[in-house]
Design a protein around this motif. Structure first.
Motif, PDB file in Angstrom:
ATOM      1  N   VAL A  50       0.842  -1.202   0.000  1.00 22.82           N
ATOM      2  CA  VAL A  50       0.000   0.000   0.000  1.00 22.82           C
ATOM      3  C   VAL A  50       0.875   1.249   0.000  1.00 22.82           C
ATOM      4  O   VAL A  50       0.598   2.214  -0.723  1.00 22.82           O
ATOM      5  N   LEU A  51       1.929   1.255   0.791  1.00 20.52           N
ATOM      6  CA  LEU A  51       2.821   2.412   0.832  1.00 20.52           C
ATOM      7  C   LEU A  51       3.512   2.628  -0.509  1.00 20.52           C
ATOM      8  O   LEU A  51       3.694   3.766  -0.945  1.00 20.52           O
ATOM      9  N   SER A  52       3.899   1.547  -1.180  1.00 24.54           N
ATOM     10  CA  SER A  52       4.508   1.663  -2.501  1.00 24.54           C
ATOM     11  C   SER A  52       3.518   2.242  -3.501  1.00 24.54           C
ATOM     12  O   SER A  52       3.864   3.117  -4.300  1.00 24.54           O
ATOM     13  N   LEU A  53       2.280   1.767  -3.480  1.00 26.41           N
ATOM     14  CA  LEU A  53       1.240   2.281  -4.369  1.00 26.41           C
ATOM     15  C   LEU A  53       0.964   3.749  -4.081  1.00 26.41           C
ATOM     16  O   LEU A  53       0.838   4.560  -5.006  1.00 26.41           O
ATOM     17  N   LEU A  54       0.913   4.113  -2.811  1.00 24.19           N
ATOM     18  CA  LEU A  54       0.662   5.500  -2.423  1.00 24.19           C
ATOM     19  C   LEU A  54       1.806   6.408  -2.878  1.00 24.19           C
ATOM     20  O   LEU A  54       1.570   7.508  -3.392  1.00 24.19           O
ATOM     21  N   SER A  55       3.039   5.944  -2.730  1.00 25.73           N
ATOM     22  CA  SER A  55       4.192   6.729  -3.150  1.00 25.73           C
ATOM     23  C   SER A  55       4.196   6.939  -4.662  1.00 25.73           C
ATOM     24  O   SER A  55       4.439   8.050  -5.139  1.00 25.73           O
ATOM     25  N   SER A  56       3.913   5.888  -5.404  1.00 32.89           N
ATOM     26  CA  SER A  56       3.868   6.001  -6.869  1.00 32.89           C
ATOM     27  C   SER A  56       2.752   6.936  -7.308  1.00 32.89           C
ATOM     28  O   SER A  56       2.932   7.766  -8.207  1.00 32.89           O
ATOM     29  N   SER A  57       1.602   6.805  -6.682  1.00 31.46           N
ATOM     30  CA  SER A  57       0.466   7.660  -7.032  1.00 31.46           C
ATOM     31  C   SER A  57       0.763   9.125  -6.737  1.00 31.46           C
ATOM     32  O   SER A  57       0.423  10.010  -7.520  1.00 31.46           O
ATOM     33  N   THR A  58       1.401   9.374  -5.611  1.00 30.97           N
ATOM     34  CA  THR A  58       1.759  10.745  -5.250  1.00 30.97           C
ATOM     35  C   THR A  58       2.718  11.344  -6.263  1.00 30.97           C
ATOM     36  O   THR A  58       2.581  12.500  -6.658  1.00 30.97           O
ATOM     37  N   ALA A  59       3.685  10.554  -6.718  1.00 29.87           N
ATOM     38  CA  ALA A  59       4.646  11.046  -7.705  1.00 29.87           C
ATOM     39  C   ALA A  59       3.954  11.357  -9.031  1.00 29.87           C
ATOM     40  O   ALA A  59       4.252  12.366  -9.677  1.00 29.87           O
ATOM     41  N   VAL A  60       3.012  10.523  -9.439  1.00 31.11           N
ATOM     42  CA  VAL A  60       2.290  10.763 -10.693  1.00 31.11           C
ATOM     43  C   VAL A  60       1.444  12.023 -10.591  1.00 31.11           C
ATOM     44  O   VAL A  60       1.432  12.868 -11.498  1.00 31.11           O
ATOM     45  N   ILE A  61       0.734  12.173  -9.491  1.00 29.86           N
ATOM     46  CA  ILE A  61      -0.114  13.371  -9.306  1.00 29.86           C
ATOM     47  C   ILE A  61       0.749  14.624  -9.258  1.00 29.86           C
ATOM     48  O   ILE A  61       0.396  15.655  -9.843  1.00 29.86           O
ATOM     49  N   ASP A  62       1.882  14.562  -8.568  1.00 29.19           N
ATOM     50  CA  ASP A  62       2.784  15.707  -8.493  1.00 29.19           C
ATOM     51  C   ASP A  62       3.288  16.084  -9.886  1.00 29.19           C
ATOM     52  O   ASP A  62       3.344  17.266 -10.231  1.00 29.19           O
ATOM     53  N   GLY A  63       3.634  15.098 -10.691  1.00 25.78           N
ATOM     54  CA  GLY A  63       4.076  15.371 -12.060  1.00 25.78           C
ATOM     55  C   GLY A  63       2.980  16.000 -12.902  1.00 25.78           C
ATOM     56  O   GLY A  63       3.218  16.904 -13.702  1.00 25.78           O
ATOM     57  N   MET A  64       1.749  15.520 -12.739  1.00 28.17           N
ATOM     58  CA  MET A  64       0.626  16.097 -13.492  1.00 28.17           C
ATOM     59  C   MET A  64       0.383  17.548 -13.088  1.00 28.17           C
ATOM     60  O   MET A  64       0.133  18.406 -13.948  1.00 28.17           O
ATOM     61  N   LEU A  65       0.451  17.836 -11.789  1.00 30.05           N
ATOM     62  CA  LEU A  65       0.255  19.215 -11.331  1.00 30.05           C
ATOM     63  C   LEU A  65       1.359  20.131 -11.852  1.00 30.05           C
ATOM     64  O   LEU A  65       1.087  21.270 -12.265  1.00 30.05           O
ATOM     65  N   LEU A  66       2.585  19.664 -11.839  1.00 26.91           N
ATOM     66  CA  LEU A  66       3.683  20.456 -12.368  1.00 26.91           C
ATOM     67  C   LEU A  66       3.475  20.732 -13.849  1.00 26.91           C
ATOM     68  O   LEU A  66       3.657  21.861 -14.320  1.00 26.91           O
ATOM     69  N   GLY A  67       3.088  19.705 -14.602  1.00 29.40           N
ATOM     70  CA  GLY A  67       2.813  19.895 -16.027  1.00 29.40           C
ATOM     71  C   GLY A  67       1.703  20.901 -16.266  1.00 29.40           C
ATOM     72  O   GLY A  67       1.793  21.744 -17.161  1.00 29.40           O
ATOM     73  N   TRP A  68       0.637  20.823 -15.482  1.00 28.74           N
ATOM     74  CA  TRP A  68      -0.481  21.763 -15.631  1.00 28.74           C
ATOM     75  C   TRP A  68      -0.045  23.197 -15.325  1.00 28.74           C
ATOM     76  O   TRP A  68      -0.394  24.135 -16.042  1.00 28.74           O
ATOM     77  N   LYS A  69       0.737  23.360 -14.263  1.00 27.92           N
ATOM     78  CA  LYS A  69       1.213  24.701 -13.907  1.00 27.92           C
ATOM     79  C   LYS A  69       2.121  25.264 -14.998  1.00 27.92           C
ATOM     80  O   LYS A  69       2.022  26.449 -15.346  1.00 27.92           O
ATOM     81  N   LEU A  70       3.011  24.438 -15.523  1.00 32.68           N
ATOM     82  CA  LEU A  70       3.889  24.912 -16.593  1.00 32.68           C
ATOM     83  C   LEU A  70       3.109  25.221 -17.860  1.00 32.68           C
ATOM     84  O   LEU A  70       3.402  26.195 -18.564  1.00 32.68           O
ATOM     85  N   TYR A  71       2.083  24.422 -18.167  1.00 31.31           N
ATOM     86  CA  TYR A  71       1.250  24.686 -19.333  1.00 31.31           C
ATOM     87  C   TYR A  71       0.508  26.004 -19.177  1.00 31.31           C
ATOM     88  O   TYR A  71       0.446  26.813 -20.105  1.00 31.31           O
ATOM     89  N   ARG A  72      -0.043  26.235 -17.986  1.00 35.88           N
ATOM     90  CA  ARG A  72      -0.776  27.484 -17.768  1.00 35.88           C
ATOM     91  C   ARG A  72       0.154  28.686 -17.842  1.00 35.88           C
ATOM     92  O   ARG A  72      -0.240  29.755 -18.284  1.00 35.88           O
ATOM     93  N   ARG A  73       1.372  28.502 -17.386  1.00 29.90           N
ATOM     94  CA  ARG A  73       2.289  29.633 -17.375  1.00 29.90           C
ATOM     95  C   ARG A  73       2.905  29.899 -18.749  1.00 29.90           C
ATOM     96  O   ARG A  73       3.019  31.049 -19.173  1.00 29.90           O
ATOM     97  N   PHE A  74       3.321  28.856 -19.455  1.00 31.11           N
ATOM     98  CA  PHE A  74       4.043  29.047 -20.717  1.00 31.11           C
ATOM     99  C   PHE A  74       3.305  28.560 -21.958  1.00 31.11           C
ATOM    100  O   PHE A  74       3.667  28.915 -23.066  1.00 31.11           O
ATOM    101  N   GLY A  75       2.309  27.739 -21.804  1.00 33.41           N
ATOM    102  CA  GLY A  75       1.686  27.098 -22.948  1.00 33.41           C
ATOM    103  C   GLY A  75       0.653  27.936 -23.656  1.00 33.41           C
ATOM    104  O   GLY A  75       0.468  27.822 -24.854  1.00 33.41           O
ATOM    105  N   ARG A  76      -0.075  28.713 -22.938  1.00 33.59           N
ATOM    106  CA  ARG A  76      -1.137  29.505 -23.552  1.00 33.59           C
ATOM    107  C   ARG A  76      -0.571  30.734 -24.237  1.00 33.59           C
ATOM    108  O   ARG A  76       0.425  31.299 -23.825  1.00 33.59           O
ATOM    109  N   LYS A  77      -1.278  31.137 -25.281  1.00 31.47           N
ATOM    110  CA  LYS A  77      -0.893  32.397 -25.927  1.00 31.47           C
ATOM    111  C   LYS A  77      -1.430  33.549 -25.093  1.00 31.47           C
ATOM    112  O   LYS A  77      -2.547  33.495 -24.576  1.00 31.47           O
ATOM    113  N   ARG A  78      -0.664  34.567 -24.969  1.00 37.90           N
ATOM    114  CA  ARG A  78      -1.097  35.717 -24.151  1.00 37.90           C
ATOM    115  C   ARG A  78      -1.986  36.636 -24.961  1.00 37.90           C
ATOM    116  O   ARG A  78      -1.775  36.861 -26.135  1.00 37.90           O
ATOM    117  N   ARG A  79      -2.963  37.175 -24.321  1.00 40.04           N
ATOM    118  CA  ARG A  79      -3.907  38.087 -24.990  1.00 40.04           C
ATOM    119  C   ARG A  79      -3.497  39.524 -24.845  1.00 40.04           C
ATOM    120  O   ARG A  79      -2.890  39.999 -24.013  1.00 40.04           O
TER     121      ARG A  79
END
Length: 79
Positions: A50-79
């Motif tokens: 369970v701890l291994s599954l929780l650790s892996s899941s946390t790492a995946v979620i953290d990576g997704m959040l980082l990707g989303w933040k970087l996309y919002r900051r640099f990915g969109r065209k500015r108006r």
């Protein structure tokens, strides 16, 4: 002359065996240092599983959040 050629061939065969033995030892040492065997999930206790599954899941979620933040900051065209 024949005797010296035979001696050279015997020496060559002995050196080849020695090289092969040392190479096998180095290969085993390399595998022991760099290729640690991964524990099989069935051999782990339920708590560790369970701890291994929780650790892996946390790492995946953290990576997704980082990707989303970087996309919002640099990915969109500015108006």
């Amino acid at each position: 002359m024949v005797n010296s050629l035979q001696l050279l061939q015997e020496r060559k065969a002995a050196l080849k065996q020695e090289i092969n033995a040392k190479e096998a030892g180095l290969r085993q040492l390399w595998d022991g240092v760099f290729h640690k065997p991964q524990p099989v999930m069935q051999s782990l206790s339920p708590t560790k599983r369970v701890l291994s599954l929780l650790s892996s899941s946390t790492a995946v979620i953290d990576g997704m959040l980082l990707g989303w933040k970087l996309y919002r900051r640099f990915g969109r065209k500015r108006r």
